[in-house]
Design a protein around this motif. Sequence first.
Motif, PDB file in Angstrom:
ATOM      1  N   THR A  10       8.458 101.898  57.841  1.00 20.92           N
ATOM      2  CA  THR A  10       8.361 102.228  59.249  1.00 20.92           C
ATOM      3  C   THR A  10       9.548 101.613  59.986  1.00 20.92           C
ATOM      4  N   THR A  11       9.975 102.266  61.076  1.00 20.60           N
ATOM      5  CA  THR A  11      11.148 101.772  61.809  1.00 20.60           C
ATOM      6  C   THR A  11      10.882 100.460  62.488  1.00 20.60           C
ATOM      7  N   SER A  12       9.580 100.111  62.683  1.00 20.09           N
ATOM      8  CA  SER A  12       9.276  98.828  63.304  1.00 20.09           C
ATOM      9  C   SER A  12       9.392  97.677  62.324  1.00 20.09           C
ATOM     10  N   SER A  13       9.476  97.998  61.026  1.00 22.08           N
ATOM     11  CA  SER A  13       9.617  96.954  60.014  1.00 22.08           C
ATOM     12  C   SER A  13      11.092  96.710  59.711  1.00 22.08           C
ATOM     13  N   PRO A  14      11.510  95.482  59.481  1.00 21.16           N
ATOM     14  CA  PRO A  14      12.918  95.226  59.166  1.00 21.16           C
ATOM     15  C   PRO A  14      13.289  95.862  57.841  1.00 21.16           C
ATOM     16  N   PRO A  15      14.451  96.506  57.770  1.00 19.98           N
ATOM     17  CA  PRO A  15      14.866  97.120  56.521  1.00 19.98           C
ATOM     18  C   PRO A  15      15.082  96.080  55.434  1.00 19.98           C
ATOM     19  N   VAL A  16      14.823  96.467  54.193  1.00 25.45           N
ATOM     20  CA  VAL A  16      15.017  95.559  53.068  1.00 25.45           C
ATOM     21  C   VAL A  16      16.437  95.734  52.554  1.00 25.45           C
ATOM     22  N   PRO A  17      17.268  94.671  52.508  1.00 29.00           N
ATOM     23  CA  PRO A  17      18.624  94.787  52.025  1.00 29.00           C
ATOM     24  C   PRO A  17      18.679  95.263  50.573  1.00 29.00           C
ATOM     25  N   ALA A  18      19.741  95.942  50.227  1.00 30.54           N
ATOM     26  CA  ALA A  18      19.867  96.503  48.869  1.00 30.54           C
ATOM     27  C   ALA A  18      19.798  95.404  47.839  1.00 30.54           C
ATOM     28  N   GLY A  19      20.281  94.201  48.167  1.00 29.98           N
ATOM     29  CA  GLY A  19      20.306  93.132  47.177  1.00 29.98           C
ATOM     30  C   GLY A  19      19.113  92.223  47.245  1.00 29.98           C
ATOM     31  N   GLY A  20      18.032  92.644  47.847  1.00 29.76           N
ATOM     32  CA  GLY A  20      16.862  91.776  48.006  1.00 29.76           C
ATOM     33  C   GLY A  20      16.882  91.203  49.398  1.00 29.76           C
ATOM     34  N   GLY A  21      16.756  89.885  49.544  1.00 28.93           N
ATOM     35  CA  GLY A  21      16.951  89.342  50.870  1.00 28.93           C
ATOM     36  C   GLY A  21      15.822  88.532  51.385  1.00 28.93           C
ATOM     37  N   MET A  45       9.765 106.706  60.485  1.00 31.82           N
ATOM     38  CA  MET A  45      10.066 106.090  59.198  1.00 31.82           C
ATOM     39  C   MET A  45      11.561 106.142  58.896  1.00 31.82           C
ATOM     40  N   ARG A  46      11.997 105.228  58.021  1.00 31.48           N
ATOM     41  CA  ARG A  46      13.396 105.150  57.631  1.00 31.48           C
ATOM     42  C   ARG A  46      13.468 105.009  56.113  1.00 31.48           C
ATOM     43  N   ARG A  47      14.430 105.679  55.506  1.00 32.15           N
ATOM     44  CA  ARG A  47      14.634 105.576  54.063  1.00 32.15           C
ATOM     45  C   ARG A  47      15.527 104.366  53.797  1.00 32.15           C
ATOM     46  N   VAL A  48      15.045 103.409  53.018  1.00 37.25           N
ATOM     47  CA  VAL A  48      15.807 102.190  52.743  1.00 37.25           C
ATOM     48  C   VAL A  48      15.921 101.991  51.234  1.00 37.25           C
ATOM     49  N   ARG A  49      16.874 101.152  50.846  1.00 39.06           N
ATOM     50  CA  ARG A  49      17.066 100.832  49.433  1.00 39.06           C
ATOM     51  C   ARG A  49      16.595  99.411  49.161  1.00 39.06           C
ATOM     52  N   ALA A  50      15.836  99.263  48.089  1.00 38.39           N
ATOM     53  CA  ALA A  50      15.339  97.958  47.680  1.00 38.39           C
ATOM     54  C   ALA A  50      15.631  97.775  46.193  1.00 38.39           C
ATOM     55  N   GLU A  51      15.367  96.591  45.678  1.00 33.29           N
ATOM     56  CA  GLU A  51      15.635  96.333  44.265  1.00 33.29           C
ATOM     57  C   GLU A  51      14.853  97.282  43.359  1.00 33.29           C
ATOM     58  N   SER A  52      13.652  97.677  43.831  1.00 29.01           N
ATOM     59  CA  SER A  52      12.818  98.570  43.033  1.00 29.01           C
ATOM     60  C   SER A  52      13.223 100.033  43.190  1.00 29.01           C
ATOM     61  N   GLY A  53      14.192 100.306  44.083  1.00 33.76           N
ATOM     62  CA  GLY A  53      14.642 101.669  44.314  1.00 33.76           C
ATOM     63  C   GLY A  53      14.407 102.092  45.755  1.00 33.76           C
ATOM     64  N   PRO A  54      14.881 103.299  46.132  1.00 33.44           N
ATOM     65  CA  PRO A  54      14.702 103.784  47.510  1.00 33.44           C
ATOM     66  C   PRO A  54      13.228 103.933  47.851  1.00 33.44           C
ATOM     67  N   ARG A  55      12.888 103.650  49.099  1.00 34.52           N
ATOM     68  CA  ARG A  55      11.510 103.831  49.561  1.00 34.52           C
ATOM     69  C   ARG A  55      11.508 104.038  51.064  1.00 34.52           C
ATOM     70  N   TRP A  56      10.363 104.494  51.573  1.00 34.86           N
ATOM     71  CA  TRP A  56      10.207 104.686  53.008  1.00 34.86           C
ATOM     72  C   TRP A  56       9.618 103.430  53.638  1.00 34.86           C
TER      73      TRP A  56
END
Length: 288
Positions: free
Chosen positions: A277-288, A264-275
């Motif tokens: 899986t590393t196989s999923s593309p990370p969500v950009p901080a500004g949406g995307g 798993m990877r900790r990523v930032r999204a519009e709704s806030g930080p979340r976990w």
Amino acid sequence: MSTPPVPIKPATTGSDTAATLRGAGGLDPNGPVPLYHQIFLLLRNRIYGGNLSAGERVPSEQDLTTEFGVSRITAKRALNELADAGLVIRERGRGTRVVNRPPAPAVTSSIEGWLENITLMGQSTTAEVLSFAYVPAGEDIAHALEVEPGTEVQRAVRVRRLDGEPMSYLVTYVPADIGRHYGSDDLNVQPLLHLLERAGVDVASARQTISATVAETDVATVLSIPAGSPLIEVRRVVSDRSERPVEYIRVLYRPDLYRFEMSMRRVRAESGPRWTTTSSPPVPAGGG
């Protein structure tokens, strides 16, 4: 296939029960798993967790009696089970020591790469068909395969082994028109997914659930574990490109020989930080 007898749960002494009720070692005297096997699991975790290193002495029978408040017979049986598992060597006058190279603890499969892992599973394990027949689908199976109750389906029961040790118990259901493309002998040597693809099925998706259960007597006998032992239960429906269900499978895994792993990877999204899986593309901080 030989079916080894289910180990009999030894009678617990008054000291066993009293100490466990006090919470000694986290043992459960009223659970379905015998006390000696509970101690075996705790000691095995210490070995694989690095708390007991190669060559290091394992607590003696007397030590275990004191630590867990169990009888000497229960402690001895736990140590014997460790030796039978190839984790320790017991020598008269020298005690019980961890072997230099304990066997691998389990087959590890990632959640996101489970289907791809089937090929590796087929190479590192062996399967044996226990029963193979065409039967009318009950309501649960009919619902999973999206057919009418009573529709003919192929039912196969298999056991899969790792280094000769029974690891999983599998029950599969396949629509009869697909199942007619292969026989029980094929299931002994090839993963079912490969047989489906060989039959022309264009496998496209799968939906599965993972939960926990306990071993019933017949399953426990096949897996060489005490009845009531904990198992990992996986239920999965596989569908083709047209979204037709082509396989329903229920697999019961011994948790000491198989486990799931997720990166798993900790990523930032519009709704806030979340976990994620590393196989999923990370969500950009500004949406995307």
